[in-house]
Write an enzyme that holds these catalytic residues in place. Structure first.
Site, PDB file in Angstrom:
ATOM      1  N   PRO A 222       0.835  -1.393  -0.093  1.00  0.00           N
ATOM      2  CA  PRO A 222       0.134   0.126  -0.061  1.00  0.00           C
ATOM      3  C   PRO A 222       0.863   1.129  -0.175  1.00  0.00           C
ATOM      4  O   PRO A 222       0.682   2.205  -0.682  1.00  0.00           O
ATOM      5  CB  PRO A 222      -0.865  -0.241   1.281  1.00  0.00           C
ATOM      6  CG  PRO A 222      -0.912  -1.669   1.627  1.00  0.00           C
ATOM      7  CD  PRO A 222       0.434  -2.083   1.147  1.00  0.00           C
ATOM      8  N   TYR A 223       1.896   1.295   0.849  1.00  0.00           N
ATOM      9  CA  TYR A 223       2.661   2.229   0.768  1.00  0.00           C
ATOM     10  C   TYR A 223       3.510   2.785  -0.580  1.00  0.00           C
ATOM     11  O   TYR A 223       3.500   3.845  -0.901  1.00  0.00           O
ATOM     12  CB  TYR A 223       3.841   1.998   2.016  1.00  0.00           C
ATOM     13  CG  TYR A 223       4.639   3.336   2.208  1.00  0.00           C
ATOM     14  CD1 TYR A 223       4.700   4.323   2.670  1.00  0.00           C
ATOM     15  CD2 TYR A 223       6.094   3.393   1.446  1.00  0.00           C
ATOM     16  CE1 TYR A 223       5.193   5.421   2.954  1.00  0.00           C
ATOM     17  CE2 TYR A 223       6.928   4.383   1.539  1.00  0.00           C
ATOM     18  CZ  TYR A 223       6.630   5.485   2.367  1.00  0.00           C
ATOM     19  OH  TYR A 223       7.718   6.461   2.309  1.00  0.00           O
ATOM     20  N   ILE A 224       3.885   1.713  -1.366  1.00  0.00           N
ATOM     21  CA  ILE A 224       4.559   1.677  -2.514  1.00  0.00           C
ATOM     22  C   ILE A 224       3.449   2.296  -3.585  1.00  0.00           C
ATOM     23  O   ILE A 224       3.647   3.179  -4.334  1.00  0.00           O
ATOM     24  CB  ILE A 224       4.993   0.494  -2.947  1.00  0.00           C
ATOM     25  CG1 ILE A 224       6.205  -0.224  -2.228  1.00  0.00           C
ATOM     26  CG2 ILE A 224       5.450   0.440  -4.502  1.00  0.00           C
ATOM     27  CD1 ILE A 224       7.280   0.927  -1.808  1.00  0.00           C
TER      28      ILE A 224
END
Length: 254
Positions: free
Chosen positions: A157-159
């Site tokens: 999700p961060y990427i």
């Protein structure tokens, strides 16, 4: 004080800690009037007092960037207080968990995307609307990450969110270039902050592993990211827009 940001009114989100707090100090030292926006009022008030004690012009507004009305209020407060908005550093972000994608919960995905993407979206909309009323050249820097340029394991999700920040940066830069608004992004490598301290604390050996993959072999200090953002926001680079500047010790250059 220097003059890199002399006479510029700058809004900084996520300003209560880490890169945002460092940006408040660096931008003030470079001559900017700063408006600090974040959720933690006690930290904002303390930092504003610190900056004013050093002769800076500073104020704060409590703001959750995931709430459109809060983003609008932060911009309105800036314009109402100082007459205009010249620059903005959209820095507020959330790291999330380091978990394999197939085990990642919807709650983590939603929280990370809401803060890191919708938060930037909310701020951009209202910042640009205010800047279109400003006759001088304006500038915005979004805080992405090396995770917006390459993949990092167990952080899907961060990427995805940080790649989206890169996309928003390029889209806005293209759309508003002729109207005098420059939009760029910084892509920090591993930087000392509460987010990374939490990651490192829950993942022993992670910092050493990441540093071993970084040519300079170390973790960045938040001031190093803030200095890069200050230059991008300044008038020293008037022909630079739509770029994503890695500040990563050479991490993505391998």
């Amino acid at each position: 004080m220097s003059d890199l940001l002399h006479d510029r009114v700058v809004l900084i989100t996520g300003a209560s800690s880490g890169i945002g707090a460092s940006a408040a100090r660096v931008f003030s030292q470079e001559g900017a009037t700063v408006v600090l926006a974040a959720r933690r009022e006690d930290r904002l008030a303390s930092l504003v007092t610190e900056l004013k004690d050093k002769g800076a012009q500073a104020s704060y507004v409590v703001c959750d960037v995931t709430v459109p009305q809060d983003a609008a209020r932060a911009v309105d407060f800036t314009v109402d207080t100082y007459g205009r908005l010249d620059s903005a550093f959209n820095n507020a972000g959330l790291g999330g968990d380091r978990t394999p994608l197939h085990l990642m919960g919807d709650d983590v995905y939603d929280a990370v995307m809401d803060t890191n993407v919708r938060g930037v979206w909310n701020c951009l909309r209202h910042e640009i609307a205010a800047m279109l009323q400003n006759p001088r050249g304006c500038s915005i820097v979004n805080n992405s990450s090396v995770g917006g340029l390459v993949a990092i394991p167990a952080a899907a999700p961060y990427i995805a969110a940080k790649h989206a920040v890169v996309g928003l940066t390029r889209a806005a830069a293209d759309e508003y270039a002729k109207q005098g608004i420059r939009v760029n992004a910084v892509a920090p490598g591993t930087t000392r902050s509460e987010i990374t301290a939490d990651w490192f604390g829950r993942n022993p050996g992670l910092e050493e592993m990441v540093n071993s993959m970084t040519p300079q072999g170390r973790t960045a200090e938040p001031e190093e990211i803030a200095n890069a953002a200050a230059w991008l926001l300044s008038d020293r680079c008037p022909f630079l827009t739509g770029t994503v500047m890695p500040v990563d010790g050479g991490f993505v250059n391998q």
